[in-house]
Design an enzyme around this catalytic site. Structure first.
Site, PDB file in Angstrom:
ATOM      1  N   LYS A  10       0.962  12.504 -10.145  1.00  0.00           N
ATOM      2  CA  LYS A  10       0.750  12.786  -8.711  1.00  0.00           C
ATOM      3  C   LYS A  10       2.074  13.093  -8.047  1.00  0.00           C
ATOM      4  O   LYS A  10       3.140  12.631  -8.486  1.00  0.00           O
ATOM      5  CB  LYS A  10       0.052  11.642  -7.987  1.00  0.00           C
ATOM      6  CG  LYS A  10       0.828  10.320  -7.877  1.00  0.00           C
ATOM      7  CD  LYS A  10       1.787  10.225  -6.698  1.00  0.00           C
ATOM      8  CE  LYS A  10       2.583   8.926  -6.691  1.00  0.00           C
ATOM      9  NZ  LYS A  10       3.882   8.993  -6.036  1.00  0.00           N
ATOM     10  N   MET A  99       6.114   9.666 -10.042  1.00  0.00           N
ATOM     11  CA  MET A  99       4.963  10.552 -10.250  1.00  0.00           C
ATOM     12  C   MET A  99       3.738   9.792 -10.737  1.00  0.00           C
ATOM     13  O   MET A  99       2.793  10.390 -11.259  1.00  0.00           O
ATOM     14  CB  MET A  99       5.313  11.664 -11.241  1.00  0.00           C
ATOM     15  CG  MET A  99       6.493  12.490 -10.763  1.00  0.00           C
ATOM     16  SD  MET A  99       6.685  13.968 -11.730  1.00  0.00           S
ATOM     17  CE  MET A  99       5.488  15.015 -10.929  1.00  0.00           C
ATOM     18  N   ALA A 100       3.749   8.479 -10.599  1.00  0.00           N
ATOM     19  CA  ALA A 100       2.598   7.638 -10.936  1.00  0.00           C
ATOM     20  C   ALA A 100       2.194   7.738 -12.409  1.00  0.00           C
ATOM     21  O   ALA A 100       1.019   7.676 -12.743  1.00  0.00           O
ATOM     22  CB  ALA A 100       1.393   7.950 -10.030  1.00  0.00           C
ATOM     23  N   GLY A 101       3.191   7.874 -13.285  1.00  0.00           N
ATOM     24  CA  GLY A 101       2.893   7.938 -14.724  1.00  0.00           C
ATOM     25  C   GLY A 101       2.245   6.649 -15.208  1.00  0.00           C
ATOM     26  O   GLY A 101       1.248   6.670 -15.938  1.00  0.00           O
ATOM     27  N   ASP A 136      -1.238   3.108  -6.541  1.00  0.00           N
ATOM     28  CA  ASP A 136      -1.530   4.520  -6.825  1.00  0.00           C
ATOM     29  C   ASP A 136      -2.644   4.712  -7.848  1.00  0.00           C
ATOM     30  O   ASP A 136      -3.024   5.845  -8.142  1.00  0.00           O
ATOM     31  CB  ASP A 136      -0.285   5.220  -7.411  1.00  0.00           C
ATOM     32  CG  ASP A 136       0.869   5.285  -6.429  1.00  0.00           C
ATOM     33  OD1 ASP A 136       0.619   5.240  -5.208  1.00  0.00           O
ATOM     34  OD2 ASP A 136       2.014   5.402  -6.890  1.00  0.00           O
TER      35      ASP A 136
HETATM   36  O1  C5P Z   1       1.337  -1.269  -6.084  1.00  0.00           O
HETATM   37  P1  C5P Z   1       2.438  -1.036  -7.053  1.00  0.00           P
HETATM   38  O2  C5P Z   1       2.454  -2.039  -8.165  1.00  0.00           O
HETATM   39  O3  C5P Z   1       2.515   0.367  -7.562  1.00  0.00           O
HETATM   40  O4  C5P Z   1       3.779  -1.259  -6.227  1.00  0.00           O
HETATM   41  C1  C5P Z   1       5.032  -1.424  -6.841  1.00  0.00           C
HETATM   42  C2  C5P Z   1       6.006  -1.955  -5.814  1.00  0.00           C
HETATM   43  O5  C5P Z   1       6.294  -0.940  -4.834  1.00  0.00           O
HETATM   44  C3  C5P Z   1       5.497  -3.128  -5.010  1.00  0.00           C
HETATM   45  O6  C5P Z   1       5.764  -4.343  -5.660  1.00  0.00           O
HETATM   46  C4  C5P Z   1       6.288  -3.011  -3.720  1.00  0.00           C
HETATM   47  O7  C5P Z   1       7.598  -3.504  -3.884  1.00  0.00           O
HETATM   48  C5  C5P Z   1       6.400  -1.507  -3.535  1.00  0.00           C
HETATM   49  N1  C5P Z   1       5.340  -0.957  -2.667  1.00  0.00           N
HETATM   50  C6  C5P Z   1       5.384  -1.205  -1.302  1.00  0.00           C
HETATM   51  N2  C5P Z   1       4.400  -0.685  -0.496  1.00  0.00           N
HETATM   52  C7  C5P Z   1       3.404   0.079  -1.001  1.00  0.00           C
HETATM   53  C8  C5P Z   1       3.345   0.343  -2.390  1.00  0.00           C
HETATM   54  C9  C5P Z   1       4.328  -0.190  -3.194  1.00  0.00           C
HETATM   55  O8  C5P Z   1       6.286  -1.877  -0.815  1.00  0.00           O
HETATM   56  N3  C5P Z   1       2.484   0.582  -0.191  1.00  0.00           N
END
Ligand code: C5P
Length: 303
Positions: A10, A99-101, A136
């Protein structure tokens, strides 16, 4: 039996970020687009619990965890049917590139597991499992072009009348997403609670006009990413000088993406950037979300 699911990378055409919530996540108003770089995830129900990860000559997979912390393995732990499973990931999406791999692998594993065991779970169940895995991951299931709100996990498809040509330049070393968000907080201690809305971008997508889309692209994480990696600013300037309509950091970076006016235009930008950068890819968007590409009997079943 084994089932192989393909899931796309993405990019964020709009990434509006608000002040952090009480749970530490940032409220987002984002527009995702799935583009034609794919990871394939094969889940097999034979053998012992195991995981293998392969790259392509251009994609270095040494940073991908091969233990229980891998998001595809965590996806199987979310799923209702026990193993043991073997998971094989073949990566074409840059690792730690914004890129959300990883999210693609999680989404692909959820869907492969569902189809392998013929569970037919409804979309809302799979989407809820996906949201627990990462912000994501629901978009990786949905694909196309979609607006994401909440922390990115609340996804709604939107009108997109274009076929968009992208040039993608990954960096040799990834950037940590939490670190980029933390740097955003340092740079913007007074960020509003409500993230910026993608009003003009939605109109540009519906128009199908690349010049209009180029003007409307927006990423609030670009500034912190470039502050952490100043060379990304040079790359964006070079791509734009070489004919891209607009260059931007993808998500939290460090991959940069360039919107081009056409396929021939994208080939010119690839050729020009290849003189200075080792890996320069081209892709189109939007493409489909996670989908089954094959289901096979295991070899030992066929004998
Ligand atoms: O949700 P995901 O595991 O992909 O998020 C990784 C990290 O990115 C989270 O632990 C957080 O530190 C940050 N993040 C955030 N706000 C979001 C998505 C991600 O702060 N909306």
């Amino acid at each position: 039996m084994s089932t192989t699911v393909r899931a796309a990378a993405k990019i964020n055409l709009h990434l509006g970020v608000g002040a952090p919530r009480e749970d530490g996540f940032h409220p987002l108003d984002t527009v995702y687009q799935a583009i034609s770089l794919y990871d394939d995830v094969t889940v097999s129900d034979a053998g012992a619990e195991s995981l293998s990860v392969a790259g392509t000559p251009q994609i270095d997979v040494t940073g991908v965890p091969t233990d229980a912390s891998n998001i595809a393995v965590r996806a199987l732990a979310e799923a209702p049917c026990g193993g043991p499973h073997h998971v094989q990931i073949t990566k074409q999406i840059p690792v730690a590139g914004g890129m959300a791999g990883g999210s693609a692998d999680g989404a692909a594993a959820l869907l492969a597991h569902d189809r392998l065991h013929d569970l037919g779970q409804p979309d809302d169940v799979l989407l809820a499992q996906a949201a627990r895995l990462g912000s994501d991951v629901p978009f990786s299931l949905v694909g196309g072009t979609a607006r994401g709100r909440g922390r990115g996990e609340v996804v709604e498809p939107i009108v997109d009348h274009g076929t968009w040509w992208w040039v993608v330049v990954p960096a040799a070393v990834g950037l940590s997403t939490p670190e980029v968000y933390r740097h955003f907080d340092r740079l913007h201690p007074d960020a509003p609670a409500q993230p910026a809305e993608p009003t003009e971008l939605l109109a540009a997508l519906a128009s199908g006009e690349p010049v209009r889309l180029a003007r409307a692209l927006h990423n609030d994480l670009q500034e912190p990413a470039i502050d952490l990696r100043p060379e990304l600013g040079d790359l964006i300037a070079l791509g734009e000088a070489e004919g891209a309509l607009r260059g931007m950091v993808s998500g939290s970076g460090p991959t940069c993406v360039f919107l081009c006016d056409s396929q021939p235009g994208s080939i010119e930008v690839v050729t020009a950037l290849s003189a200075s950068y080792d890996v320069v890819l081209s892709a189109i968007g939007p493409v489909a979300g996670a989908h089954v590409v094959s289901t096979r009997e295991a070899e030992w079943d066929l004998r």
